[in-house]
Design an enzyme around this catalytic site. Structure first.
Site, PDB file in Angstrom:
ATOM      1  N   GLU A   1      -5.050 -10.316   9.074  1.00 33.03           N
ATOM      2  CA  GLU A   1      -6.571 -10.614   8.517  1.00 33.03           C
ATOM      3  C   GLU A   1      -6.826 -11.968   7.774  1.00 33.03           C
ATOM      4  O   GLU A   1      -6.953 -11.879   6.518  1.00 33.03           O
ATOM      5  CB  GLU A   1      -7.037  -9.418   7.901  1.00 33.03           C
ATOM      6  CG  GLU A   1      -6.950  -8.233   8.783  1.00 33.03           C
ATOM      7  CD  GLU A   1      -7.690  -6.964   8.049  1.00 33.03           C
ATOM      8  OE1 GLU A   1      -7.933  -7.165   6.635  1.00 33.03           O
ATOM      9  OE2 GLU A   1      -7.703  -6.017   8.811  1.00 33.03           O
TER      10      GLU A   1
ATOM     11  N   ARG B   1       4.211  -0.077  13.094  1.00 31.92           N
ATOM     12  CA  ARG B   1       3.881  -1.427  12.584  1.00 31.92           C
ATOM     13  C   ARG B   1       3.865  -1.370  11.075  1.00 31.92           C
ATOM     14  O   ARG B   1       3.048  -0.642  10.434  1.00 31.92           O
ATOM     15  CB  ARG B   1       2.213  -1.919  12.711  1.00 31.92           C
ATOM     16  CG  ARG B   1       1.980  -3.251  12.297  1.00 31.92           C
ATOM     17  CD  ARG B   1       0.533  -3.544  12.641  1.00 31.92           C
ATOM     18  NE  ARG B   1       0.249  -4.806  11.991  1.00 31.92           N
ATOM     19  CZ  ARG B   1      -0.843  -4.765  11.228  1.00 31.92           C
ATOM     20  NH1 ARG B   1      -2.041  -4.186  11.250  1.00 31.92           N
ATOM     21  NH2 ARG B   1      -1.039  -6.073  10.572  1.00 31.92           N
TER      22      ARG B   1
ATOM     23  N   HIS C   1       1.197  -9.486   4.451  1.00 34.77           N
ATOM     24  CA  HIS C   1      -0.183  -8.680   4.543  1.00 34.77           C
ATOM     25  C   HIS C   1      -0.362  -8.587   3.000  1.00 34.77           C
ATOM     26  O   HIS C   1      -0.419  -7.674   2.450  1.00 34.77           O
ATOM     27  CB  HIS C   1       0.329  -7.223   4.963  1.00 34.77           C
ATOM     28  CG  HIS C   1      -0.777  -6.261   5.287  1.00 34.77           C
ATOM     29  ND1 HIS C   1      -0.957  -5.640   6.457  1.00 34.77           N
ATOM     30  CD2 HIS C   1      -1.868  -5.864   4.408  1.00 34.77           C
ATOM     31  CE1 HIS C   1      -2.094  -5.071   6.446  1.00 34.77           C
ATOM     32  NE2 HIS C   1      -2.641  -5.147   5.388  1.00 34.77           N
TER      33      HIS C   1
ATOM     34  N   ASN D   1      -7.637  -5.927  14.465  1.00 29.67           N
ATOM     35  CA  ASN D   1      -8.220  -4.567  13.519  1.00 29.67           C
ATOM     36  C   ASN D   1      -9.441  -4.528  13.662  1.00 29.67           C
ATOM     37  O   ASN D   1     -10.200  -5.229  13.534  1.00 29.67           O
ATOM     38  CB  ASN D   1      -7.559  -5.054  12.142  1.00 29.67           C
ATOM     39  CG  ASN D   1      -6.462  -5.386  12.087  1.00 29.67           C
ATOM     40  OD1 ASN D   1      -5.501  -4.926  12.817  1.00 29.67           O
ATOM     41  ND2 ASN D   1      -5.810  -5.467  10.729  1.00 29.67           N
TER      42      ASN D   1
ATOM     43  N   GLN E   1       0.756  -1.218  -0.198  1.00 31.35           N
ATOM     44  CA  GLN E   1      -0.121   0.058  -0.063  1.00 31.35           C
ATOM     45  C   GLN E   1       0.892   1.416  -0.186  1.00 31.35           C
ATOM     46  O   GLN E   1       0.418   2.163  -0.417  1.00 31.35           O
ATOM     47  CB  GLN E   1      -0.878  -0.102   1.098  1.00 31.35           C
ATOM     48  CG  GLN E   1      -2.009  -0.890   1.022  1.00 31.35           C
ATOM     49  CD  GLN E   1      -2.960  -1.167   2.389  1.00 31.35           C
ATOM     50  OE1 GLN E   1      -2.768  -1.805   3.263  1.00 31.35           O
ATOM     51  NE2 GLN E   1      -4.174  -0.225   2.287  1.00 31.35           N
TER      52      GLN E   1
ATOM     53  N   GLU F   1      -4.798  -2.129  14.162  1.00 31.89           N
ATOM     54  CA  GLU F   1      -5.442  -1.256  13.384  1.00 31.89           C
ATOM     55  C   GLU F   1      -6.674  -0.614  13.836  1.00 31.89           C
ATOM     56  O   GLU F   1      -7.644  -1.367  14.317  1.00 31.89           O
ATOM     57  CB  GLU F   1      -5.739  -1.953  11.879  1.00 31.89           C
ATOM     58  CG  GLU F   1      -4.460  -2.112  10.910  1.00 31.89           C
ATOM     59  CD  GLU F   1      -5.201  -2.737   9.504  1.00 31.89           C
ATOM     60  OE1 GLU F   1      -6.155  -2.532   9.085  1.00 31.89           O
ATOM     61  OE2 GLU F   1      -4.304  -3.534   9.008  1.00 31.89           O
TER      62      GLU F   1
ATOM     63  N   TYR G   1     -12.735  -1.692  13.319  1.00 36.06           N
ATOM     64  CA  TYR G   1     -13.303  -0.427  12.514  1.00 36.06           C
ATOM     65  C   TYR G   1     -14.560  -0.131  12.977  1.00 36.06           C
ATOM     66  O   TYR G   1     -14.956   0.879  12.750  1.00 36.06           O
ATOM     67  CB  TYR G   1     -12.993  -0.692  11.146  1.00 36.06           C
ATOM     68  CG  TYR G   1     -11.681  -0.472  10.729  1.00 36.06           C
ATOM     69  CD1 TYR G   1     -10.992   0.632  10.314  1.00 36.06           C
ATOM     70  CD2 TYR G   1     -10.825  -1.801  10.596  1.00 36.06           C
ATOM     71  CE1 TYR G   1      -9.814   0.656   9.924  1.00 36.06           C
ATOM     72  CE2 TYR G   1      -9.567  -1.572  10.059  1.00 36.06           C
ATOM     73  CZ  TYR G   1      -9.000  -0.379   9.881  1.00 36.06           C
ATOM     74  OH  TYR G   1      -7.710  -0.288   9.309  1.00 36.06           O
TER      75      TYR G   1
ATOM     76  N   ASP H   1       2.137   0.609  -7.948  1.00 41.03           N
ATOM     77  CA  ASP H   1       3.285   0.577  -8.682  1.00 41.03           C
ATOM     78  C   ASP H   1       4.454   1.775  -7.978  1.00 41.03           C
ATOM     79  O   ASP H   1       5.429   1.288  -7.795  1.00 41.03           O
ATOM     80  CB  ASP H   1       3.322   0.858 -10.136  1.00 41.03           C
ATOM     81  CG  ASP H   1       2.692  -0.379 -10.961  1.00 41.03           C
ATOM     82  OD1 ASP H   1       2.551  -1.428 -10.078  1.00 41.03           O
ATOM     83  OD2 ASP H   1       2.912  -0.252 -11.971  1.00 41.03           O
TER      84      ASP H   1
END
Length: 496
Positions: A199, A109, A154, A334, A51, A403, A336, A84
């Site tokens: 996850e 992290r 990840h 994590n 990411q 997260e 949310y 990219d």
């Protein structure tokens, strides 16, 4: 972060607090107990390699499943983009380091791109420039008194491994543990906190390689089993060869949506909990090990009714149950958002599928404040409830919030993100005050990044990044200043 709107739920089985969700709907929560976090509590931020790093083929890096997918199926990404270049952290880590220092975080992290150090996935074919990069990152973090918290995987699987089936092939158990052993050798003298997988729910529902292969109710359970075995094997390897000298901790990170019930139906809530949190946490952190008994029983019964010769989710067996049970020094969470759960009025999902096996309906409160993403609502009470559930169900295992964050369009004056952080950090403090063994909190995310299938249309960063600029400067949002104050005061400031 989240790739898909997944059916990931949990409930408070055996507790009266799940019956009615008595809380406000304006993204607030009432403070309870001490106003300051314990001295040893660690605040940090989180990112992942694909990411933010960019440099997708730089300096000998190999091709990952996400490189391949975004290049071959750009139409599957909302804005047709890819990782990219992303925020170019491979080239511009100094900018990330500067942001980390500005915030005053105690840990960072980040994940290691498997293909940057082993381009094909084969541990016998090393890429020294990739190794040099992560050594540089780790050394500079430590030089600035920032603890590296490293995620081994990840979602960016080497294409060379995916060609053999990836997580659907039991070969991944040895492939991953061999990869992990190399990480321990390369970086374990300095890295003391390791996360094997981020996850697994998303990994097993195409998060690792969205190649349009679907096998609901069969393939995802095979994947869960292989992830658990790879995790357990890695943990035992570390304990045997490295723990005595390196003195690190190993855990796994699970993504959890909390669930409330309006109907006082303990069965629906319990089923949701056992199939989701329990499916991955129970084998590692329960006192008996293996998958939850009710899950094994129900899926075996359904499998026989479907005309199958064996269960779609077999028991782990005595050997693997012992390997996996207790193979976590901490549980990464994590969190949310939350949902309501209610009885299903008709069979849910495809036949077969995990949704059909759980067979409950989920909904949200329309009064909950919603983020830009249609799955994310501000429900801090869910985080507090989840932490208390883990305390009670899993013998108060150490929990790290790996997260937690809010998505918008990237605006600098991000008051809604501040409200979200304020209420959720208070929820963590409430849980600690109520005896929960929570030792760290990582905000997602340090900087704006490539948000998987949403591309660059959704932003989670504390720092804004202009992806069209060559300089890719990190500009602090209002929320970065707020989080900086949280860290400095070890409390929850009232200003928004």
């Amino acid at each position: 972060m989240w790739l898909l709107i997944l059916f990931v739920v949990i409930g408070l089985f055996g507790s009266e607090s799940f019956v009615e969700a008595n809380f406000t709907t304006n993204c607030t929560i009432v403070a309870k107990g001490n106003l300051k976090f314990p001295k040893k509590f660690s605040f940090g931020v989180a990112t992942s390699a694909y990411q933010i790093e960019g440099g997708w083929n730089a300096d000998g890096k190999g091709i990952s499943t996400w490189d391949e997918f975004t290049h071959n199926y750009p139409e599957k990404i909302k804005d047709g983009s890819n990782g990219d270049s992303a925020a170019e952290s491979y080239r511009l880590f100094e900018l990330d380091l500067q942001a980390l220092k500005q915030l005053g975080v105690k840990h960072y992290r980040f994940s290691i791109a498997w293909t940057r150090i082993f381009p094909t996935g084969d541990i016998h074919l090393k890429n020294q420039k990739g190794i040099d990069y992560y050594n540089m990152v780790i050394n500079k973090l430590l030089a600035n008194k920032i603890e590296p918290m490293v995620t081994m995987y990840h979602w960016d699987l080497p294409v060379g491994i995916q060609k053999f089936g990836g997580f659907f092939n039991s070969m991944i158990i040895d492939q991953f543990s061999d990869y992990a052993e190399e990480l321990f050798k390369l970086f374990g003298d300095r890295v003391k906190t390791w996360i094997t997988f981020n996850e697994p729910n998303n990994i097993c529902k195409s998060g690792y390689a969205p190649t349009l292969i679907e096998a609901p109710g069969v393939g995802d359970y095979i994947c869960f089993t292989n992830v658990l075995k790879a995790h357990g094997a890695t943990y035992r390897l570390y304990q045997k060869k490295f723990a005595k000298k390196q003195k690190g901790k190993i855990g796994i990170t699970l993504d959890i949506w909390f669930v409330f019930s309006k109907t006082n139906n303990t069965d629906d809530v319990a089923r949701a909990m056992h199939y989701n949190l329990g499916l991955l946490a129970y084998p590692i952190f329960s006192k008996s090990g293996d998958f939850p008994p009710i899950v094994l029983k129900e899926i075996e019964k359904s499998s026989i009714e479907e005309g199958r010769k064996k269960s779609r989710l077999p028991s782990l067996g005595e050997y693997w149950t012992k390997i996996i049970q207790g193979s976590g020094d901490f549980l990464g969470i994590n969190y949310y958002t939350s949902r309501y759960v209610k009885p299903a009025t008709e069979p849910m999902g495809k036949n077969p599928s995990m949704e059909r096996d759980i067979n409950v309906q989920m909904d949200f409160d329309p009064n909950w404040p919603r983020a830009k993403a249609d799955w994310l609502y501000c429900v801090p009470q869910g985080l507090e409830g989840l932490l208390k559930y883990i305390r009670d169900e899993y013998d108060n295992v150490e929990v790290k919030i790996t997260e937690n964050g809010w998505v918008d369009s990237g605006e600098l004056n991000d008051d809604n993100r501040i409200r979200y952080y304020k209420s959720h950090i208070q929820a963590v403090l409430n849980a600690i005050n109520d005896g929960c063994n929570v030792t760290s909190y990582s905000a997602w995310s340090l900087i704006d990044n490539f948000e998987w299938l949403k591309g660059y249309t959704e932003k989670f960063g504390l720092y804004y990044v202009n992806m069209k600029s060559n300089k890719k400067g990190r500009i602090p949002k209002k929320s970065a200043l707020y989080y900086k104050k949280v860290i400095a005061t070890r409390s929850v400031p009232n200003d928004v």
